[in-house]
Design an enzyme around this catalytic site. Structure first.
Site, PDB file in Angstrom:
ATOM      1  N   ARG A 176     -18.062 -16.953  -6.914  1.00 19.41           N
ATOM      2  CA  ARG A 176     -18.007 -15.965  -7.987  1.00 19.41           C
ATOM      3  C   ARG A 176     -18.864 -14.778  -7.572  1.00 19.41           C
ATOM      4  O   ARG A 176     -19.865 -14.936  -6.867  1.00 19.41           O
ATOM      5  CB  ARG A 176     -18.518 -16.546  -9.316  1.00 19.41           C
ATOM      6  CG  ARG A 176     -17.514 -17.460 -10.019  1.00 19.41           C
ATOM      7  CD  ARG A 176     -16.295 -16.694 -10.490  1.00 19.41           C
ATOM      8  NE  ARG A 176     -15.397 -17.506 -11.299  1.00 19.41           N
ATOM      9  CZ  ARG A 176     -14.342 -18.148 -10.829  1.00 19.41           C
ATOM     10  NH1 ARG A 176     -14.087 -18.107  -9.528  1.00 19.41           N
ATOM     11  NH2 ARG A 176     -13.557 -18.835 -11.630  1.00 19.41           N
ATOM     12  N   GLU A 194     -14.528  -6.910 -11.517  1.00 17.01           N
ATOM     13  CA  GLU A 194     -13.168  -7.037 -10.997  1.00 17.01           C
ATOM     14  C   GLU A 194     -12.190  -6.454 -12.012  1.00 17.01           C
ATOM     15  O   GLU A 194     -12.296  -6.755 -13.204  1.00 17.01           O
ATOM     16  CB  GLU A 194     -12.830  -8.507 -10.722  1.00 17.01           C
ATOM     17  CG  GLU A 194     -13.707  -9.117  -9.643  1.00 17.01           C
ATOM     18  CD  GLU A 194     -13.358 -10.571  -9.327  1.00 17.01           C
ATOM     19  OE1 GLU A 194     -12.392 -11.104  -9.925  1.00 17.01           O
ATOM     20  OE2 GLU A 194     -14.042 -11.164  -8.486  1.00 17.01           O
ATOM     21  N   HIS A 210      -9.767 -11.161  -4.939  1.00 18.95           N
ATOM     22  CA  HIS A 210      -9.861 -12.480  -5.583  1.00 18.95           C
ATOM     23  C   HIS A 210      -8.567 -13.278  -5.362  1.00 18.95           C
ATOM     24  O   HIS A 210      -7.905 -13.713  -6.303  1.00 18.95           O
ATOM     25  CB  HIS A 210     -10.139 -12.326  -7.082  1.00 18.95           C
ATOM     26  CG  HIS A 210     -10.792 -13.539  -7.679  1.00 18.95           C
ATOM     27  ND1 HIS A 210     -11.684 -13.468  -8.717  1.00 18.95           N
ATOM     28  CD2 HIS A 210     -10.690 -14.858  -7.379  1.00 18.95           C
ATOM     29  CE1 HIS A 210     -12.090 -14.682  -9.043  1.00 18.95           C
ATOM     30  NE2 HIS A 210     -11.490 -15.544  -8.242  1.00 18.95           N
TER      31      HIS A 210
END
Length: 328
Positions: free
Chosen positions: A237, A266, A285
């Site tokens: 993360r 993000e 991601h």
């Protein structure tokens, strides 16, 4: 009467048909943008929610007093207040296992791309600089035979260890709260303190879940322990890293490079200073982002949801306290 569920993620036709055969389905797309009002309107009377990347706070939960289960299409559950779900007796499920190998592939792809400067040299060629044989200015570093330090030896960490040991002949170091003798036996891995792992490793890969203990786990003091030739990879993360500290370490070449698949914010802003670095590889991601794995995750989430709505304990229950509360 069928129970009502709200989807905030579009599923394949096959999975949609399966859900519609057992439940009354409302699909709300883009709940973080213009769809948020539609999501709020759909929550009253909902018995189940299915989706990903939605921060589910008290405001939304208050709109769904009949809610029984939240089925997250993810492994990480840091978007959810588990204590609050427990208090309300709402089950939370996730989708482990099915994305393990794909996420480990992503970690190794970033590791290799950084070591061999794949992205940087691709751009170098496209900009017209390849006019003669290459020299030391374009050299990367070997991966085989080097030392990989894995921070977090869960499913994904173990999948990385297998690739490193069997495929690249790497020495594997790992850091967890408790040693895992079975991992050591399988891959010749060695347990280390975080400080020792950072100091000894040629490559460091972060595979820990986000928690109060792991937020900003790697900051300036930890980066200072790494070799100047070392490469850092994060597939966990974004908030596990102190991003400004990583930015500074890369700018000053205090580590060789980094590969990041996750970020504090993000999507990553287009004006992020991270994007000005030539010794950083970034991906949006994509850890589990393959057609096969995302479908497997969605299928697992549907299984979890339908089991919970049928009164069965779902296979991937995150908060057993809520189950006990309901059963009691």
């Amino acid at each position: 009467m069928k129970k009502r569920i709200v989807l905030y993620k579009r599923l394949s036709d096959q999975l949609m048909q399966r859900l519609q055969a057992h439940t009354e389905v409302t699909l709300v797309e883009a709940p973080a943008a213009d769809g948020l009002a539609r999501l709020r309107a759909a929550l009253p009377g909902a018995h189940g929610l299915l989706g990903a990347s939605l921060r589910l706070g008290d405001e939304l939960l208050d709109l769904a007093p009949e809610l029984e289960v939240v089925s997250s299409v993810s492994v990480g559950v840091d978007n959810y207040d588990i204590a609050e779900l427990d208090r309300r007796g709402v089950l939370l499920t996730n989708t482990p296992d099915v994305l393990t190998e794909t996420t480990a592939d992503t970690g190794f792809a970033l590791l290799l791309a950084c070591a061999r400067r794949v992205v940087e040299l691709d751009g170098w060629i496209r900009d017209g600089h390849w006019r003669a044989g290459i020299g030391p200015a374009q050299f990367g570093c070997d991966v085989h035979g080097k030392t990989l330090g894995i921070v977090g030896m869960g499913r994904i960490g173990e999948a990385l260890a297998r690739r490193a040991n069997a495929g690249f002949g790497m020495q594997v170091l790992y850091h967890t709260r408790q040693p895992r003798p079975e991992v050591e036996a399988r891959y010749g891995a060695r347990h280390r303190s975080l400080q020792a792992l950072l100091a000894e490793s040629d490559f460091v890969c972060l595979c820990v879940p986000l928690s109060a203990q792991t937020e900003n786990l790697i900051g300036a003091p930890e980066l200072a322990l790494m070799k100047p030739s070392a490469i850092l990879v994060n597939i966990s993360r974004g908030r596990v890293l102190d991003e400004p500290a990583v930015l500074q370490a890369l700018r000053e070449r205090r580590i060789r490079g980094a590969g990041l698949d996750v970020f504090v914010q993000e999507p990553l802003p287009a004006n992020s200073p991270l994007l000005q670095l030539d010794n950083l590889v970034v991906t949006p991601h994509i850890g589990s982002a393959t057609e096969e794995t995302r479908e497997a995750m969605a299928r697992c989430a549907v299984d979890n949801l339908l089991a919970a709505l049928a009164g069965e304990r779902p296979a991937n229950l995150v908060n057993p306290q809520a189950w006990e509360r309901r059963a009691g």
